[in-house]
Design a protein around this motif. Structure first.
Motif, mmCIF file in Angstrom:
data_model
loop_
_atom_site.group_PDB
_atom_site.id
_atom_site.type_symbol
_atom_site.label_atom_id
_atom_site.label_comp_id
_atom_site.label_asym_id
_atom_site.label_seq_id
_atom_site.Cartn_x
_atom_site.Cartn_y
_atom_site.Cartn_z
ATOM 1 N N LEU A 1 14.668 -1.870 10.068
ATOM 2 C CA LEU A 1 15.964 -2.017 9.386
ATOM 3 C C LEU A 1 17.121 -1.732 10.332
ATOM 4 C CD1 LEU A 1 15.190 -0.375 5.925
ATOM 5 C CD2 LEU A 1 15.551 -2.800 6.407
ATOM 6 N N ALA A 2 16.964 -0.709 11.184
ATOM 7 C CA ALA A 2 18.033 -0.391 12.140
ATOM 8 C C ALA A 2 18.247 -1.534 13.124
ATOM 9 C CB ALA A 2 17.684 0.898 12.888
ATOM 10 N N ALA A 3 17.145 -2.170 13.571
ATOM 11 C CA ALA A 3 17.293 -3.316 14.479
ATOM 12 C C ALA A 3 18.022 -4.457 13.782
ATOM 13 C CB ALA A 3 15.921 -3.771 14.961
ATOM 14 N N LEU A 4 17.688 -4.694 12.507
ATOM 15 C CA LEU A 4 18.364 -5.757 11.765
ATOM 16 C C LEU A 4 19.846 -5.462 11.600
ATOM 17 C CD1 LEU A 4 18.216 -8.356 10.089
ATOM 18 C CD2 LEU A 4 17.561 -6.976 8.128
ATOM 19 N N VAL A 5 20.169 -4.210 11.259
ATOM 20 C CA VAL A 5 21.583 -3.839 11.077
ATOM 21 C C VAL A 5 22.326 -3.890 12.398
ATOM 22 C CG1 VAL A 5 23.112 -1.960 10.416
ATOM 23 C CG2 VAL A 5 21.131 -2.481 9.013
ATOM 24 N N LEU A 6 21.707 -3.389 13.468
ATOM 25 C CA LEU A 6 22.370 -3.411 14.780
ATOM 26 C C LEU A 6 22.564 -4.837 15.281
ATOM 27 C CD1 LEU A 6 20.628 -0.441 16.632
ATOM 28 C CD2 LEU A 6 22.970 -0.547 15.774
ATOM 29 N N GLY A 7 21.671 -5.733 14.884
ATOM 30 C CA GLY A 7 21.845 -7.129 15.286
ATOM 31 C C GLY A 7 22.957 -7.815 14.528
ATOM 32 N N LEU A 8 23.112 -7.504 13.225
ATOM 33 C CA LEU A 8 24.128 -8.174 12.414
ATOM 34 C C LEU A 8 25.493 -7.508 12.495
ATOM 35 C CD1 LEU A 8 22.140 -9.022 9.154
ATOM 36 C CD2 LEU A 8 22.841 -10.584 10.951
ATOM 37 N N ALA A 9 25.559 -6.215 12.773
ATOM 38 C CA ALA A 9 26.830 -5.491 12.707
ATOM 39 C C ALA A 9 27.907 -6.073 13.616
ATOM 40 C CB ALA A 9 26.594 -4.008 13.020
ATOM 41 N N PRO A 10 27.612 -6.402 14.881
ATOM 42 C CA PRO A 10 28.704 -6.892 15.743
ATOM 43 C C PRO A 10 28.943 -8.393 15.673
ATOM 44 C CG PRO A 10 26.743 -6.602 17.069
ATOM 45 C CD PRO A 10 26.364 -6.238 15.664
ATOM 46 N N THR A 11 28.308 -9.116 14.735
ATOM 47 C CA THR A 11 28.404 -10.572 14.768
ATOM 48 C C THR A 11 29.836 -11.060 14.533
ATOM 49 O OG1 THR A 11 27.737 -10.557 12.439
ATOM 50 C CG2 THR A 11 26.023 -10.972 14.076
ATOM 51 N N THR A 12 30.554 -10.421 13.601
ATOM 52 C CA THR A 12 31.941 -10.839 13.348
ATOM 53 C C THR A 12 32.797 -10.637 14.587
ATOM 54 O OG1 THR A 12 31.681 -10.276 11.010
ATOM 55 C CG2 THR A 12 33.925 -10.494 11.843
ATOM 56 N N TRP A 13 32.667 -9.478 15.218
ATOM 57 C CA TRP A 13 33.443 -9.206 16.433
ATOM 58 C C TRP A 13 33.032 -10.139 17.561
ATOM 59 C CZ3 TRP A 13 32.099 -7.334 21.333
ATOM 60 C CH2 TRP A 13 33.168 -6.939 22.124
ATOM 61 N N LEU A 14 31.730 -10.386 17.717
ATOM 62 C CA LEU A 14 31.273 -11.265 18.796
ATOM 63 C C LEU A 14 31.725 -12.710 18.562
ATOM 64 C CD1 LEU A 14 27.642 -9.934 19.347
ATOM 65 C CD2 LEU A 14 29.604 -9.648 20.863
#
Length: 611
Positions: free
Chosen positions: A351-364
């Motif tokens: 779950l942490a990998a999934l959240v860490l992957g999606l969290a910066p998508t808007t900024w990126l």
């Protein structure tokens, strides 16, 4: 009786649902025909499939007790013949209207958001119908109500959802990142084709600019970052000499073909944006891939880890799940999954990998857009040259508009106030002649003069208000727009915040643009509700006017919209109009200006709504 009736209706709805796959098959066949050029069958197939959707909505209301309103946009209006006998569609003219009707019908069907939801419903509805039968046997009427709500979810009208859901927002941003990468790869392939087709370089470059233009438009739609077009305007057509020949340097030509070709070649080669596009074709995919790869790896590794921990356990049994868990988690030093407790302990890692992957998508995604703006947008020198060129082009329009406005004021004064004042002067002479011989008639004329003076004063105030409204000078743009909204026959809502006052000419320009757009919505758009939003940020005044009318507005065909563009051109502003057939219509007025802060200016959002 309710339980047996619910079961019978469930079987009938399940049978009707199974026919949805027939609709999907027909639509698939017509889509294949569309790809080979037979464009006439797809709209008819989609409209034919809507008959089953319409029947399902009716049964959901009568059998399930859930009303499902129709979600489709209204049908586009019939094309109108021009005065010269031609039919116009954009920049093309037609002798007959059948192709315009077909084209509008295709766009109306394919651009309707409800069509995509209906297609998903057609694919899933048979499965829902099969589930409905045992559910009705177990639960009776409650299963029918659940099916009715599910049908309303897909076939009913849907309002815009708030974008506050974290998973939806970041998953959408991940899709935007992938979309920017795909557009960059397409641009790279096109750039290679342009270099290969060197003899036809100007034509290929001009045609290929549609790809970076698409990238600029979609990046703005996805991330809100606007990328202006950086290209120089095309060269003008050559003008013949007095002897009818065309001169290029020391050479004379009888035909304009070679001078035009040479001018276009020089225009393409000397335009810096041509070479910046080629550079962007290489850099944008590379930077997008660098920013996207970590996100994709973390996101899909997290999804795969969750699937290995739990999905495989129910599908293939525990041994397969254990092997998958070993492949996924031993590579990063985690223990082998040997029990359900260990799987529960490892689940937070996935779950942490999934959240860490999606969290910066808007900024990126915004960083990808900013980099694309750096290489696909105009440089400061090009932007300044474009602004000077635009101001030079709009200077004559502003002069013509000012002269027309002066002529209108003179005409209104001559035909209105001046004639009233002349009549009042003649009546004053009659009063002087009658005041001694017939005082009663003199008093009556004096009363008429008082009424005429009040009417002249009212007309003069209306004329002054048309030149510059007093409320605009006294209260500012936001309150003036709210006053116009109160006088509008439509249900109008005004929102916005301006922490000060802009220049008076800019205020007047934006005010009259809003008045014209409101009038068009009431007179031509058949709208019922209008939303007006005002804001000022980054040195830009932005006014958005949206209505729920029938759409179809075209700035090229409306004198009022052209007047708004001419007025905005004097301030280097622009009008962006989005008005598909069937609506809604969204007009955005943008004017660069500075804000003059005032202590008394409201800094909180205000809202005004009239019924």
């Amino acid at each position: 009786m309710a339980y047996p009736t619910a079961v019978r209706r469930a079987f009938a709805l399940a049978g009707l649902a199974l026919l949805s796959w027939l609709d999907v098959l027909v639509e698939l066949v017509t889509f294949v025909l569309l790809c080979v050029g037979l464009v006439f069958f797809l709209p008819s197939a989609i409209l034919w499939a809507r008959g089953r959707s319409r029947r399902t909505r009716a049964l959901a209301g009568s059998w399930c007790g859930v009303e499902v309103p129709s979600p489709y946009r209204p049908e586009p209006p019939a094309p109108e013949r021009e005065r010269d006998g031609w039919y116009r569609d954009g920049n093309q003219l037609f002798r007959r209207s059948w192709w315009i009707r077909v084209n509008r019908r295709i766009n109306w069907v394919l651009e309707d958001p409800a069509v995509g939801r209906e297609l998903v419903w057609q694919l899933v509805n048979p499965l829902a119908g099969l589930v409905l039968v045992p559910a009705a046997v177990l639960c009776g009427p409650r299963a029918l109500r659940a099916y009715g709500r599910w049908t309303r979810r897909w076939l009913g009208s849907r309002t815009a959802r708030p974008r506050g859901r974290w998973l939806h927002r970041h998953s959408e941003s991940l899709g935007h990142q992938i979309g920017i990468l795909v557009l960059g790869l397409i641009h790279l392939v096109l750039a290679f084709a342009q270099l290969v087709a060197l003899p036809f370089f100007p034509s290929v470059v001009v045609a290929g600019r549609a790809v970076p233009d698409t990238a600029r438009r979609e990046i703005h739609n996805w991330t809100g970052i606007r990328i202006p077009r950086p290209y120089l305007p095309p060269p003008p057509l050559p003008v013949p000499r007095a002897d009818g020949l065309f001169q290029v340097g020391k050479q004379l030509y009888e035909e304009p073909w070679w001078p035009v070709r040479r001018a276009r070649f020089r225009w393409i080669l000397r335009d810096p944006a041509t070479w910046r596009d080629l550079l962007a074709a290489v850099l944008v995919p590379f930077v997008s891939a660098v920013l996207l790869i970590p996100t994709v790896v973390l996101t899909f590794w997290g999804i795969g880890g969750l699937a290995a921990l739990w999905a495989g356990r129910f599908i293939s049994g525990w041994p397969a799940a254990q092997q998958a868990s070993t492949r996924y988690f031993e590579v990063i030093g985690l223990p082998t999954i040997t029990s359900t407790g260990t799987a529960l302990a490892i689940t937070p890692v996935a779950l942490a990998a999934l959240v860490l992957g999606l969290a910066p998508t808007t900024w990126l995604a915004r960083q990808q857009a900013r980099f694309a703006r750096l290489v696909l947008g105009p440089t400061e020198a090009i932007r300044l040259a474009q602004r000077v060129r635009r101001l030079d082009q709009t200077r004559s329009d502003v002069t013509v508009a000012q002269a027309a406005e002066l002529r209108r004021i003179e005409r209104d004064l001559h035909d209105g106030i001046q004639s009233r004042l002349v009549a009042m002067g003649m009546k004053l002479g009659a009063v002087e002649a009658l005041i001694d011989s017939d005082p009663a008639a003199a008093k009556k004329l004096a009363a008429d003069l008082r009424t005429a003076s009040a009417e002249a004063l009212t007309e003069l105030r209306v004329l002054v208000r048309g030149i510059h409204p007093p409320v605009l000078s006294e209260r500012g743009l936001l309150d003036a727009v709210r006053a116009v909204a109160l006088d509008s026959p439509l249900k109008t809502e005004v929102t916005g915040s301006l922490a000060g006052r802009v220049e008076e000419p800019v205020e007047a320009c934006a005010y009259f643009a809003v008045c014209e757009l409101l009038g068009n919505a009431a007179k031509h758009g058949a709208a019922r509700r209008v939303t007006i939003s005002l804001e000022h940020s980054d040195g830009l005044l932005r006014v958005e006017v949206a209505d729920d009318g029938k759409g179809g507005a075209d700035a090229a065909r409306g004198s009022g919209l052209r007047g708004i563009e001419r007025r905005l051109g004097g301030f280097d502003g622009r009008l962006t109009l989005t008005s598909p057939l069937g609506g809604p219509t969204v007009a955005i007025v943008e004017v660069p200006c500075q804000l003059d802060p005032e202590p008394s200016s409201p800094k909180t959002s205000t809202s005004s709504e009239t019924a």
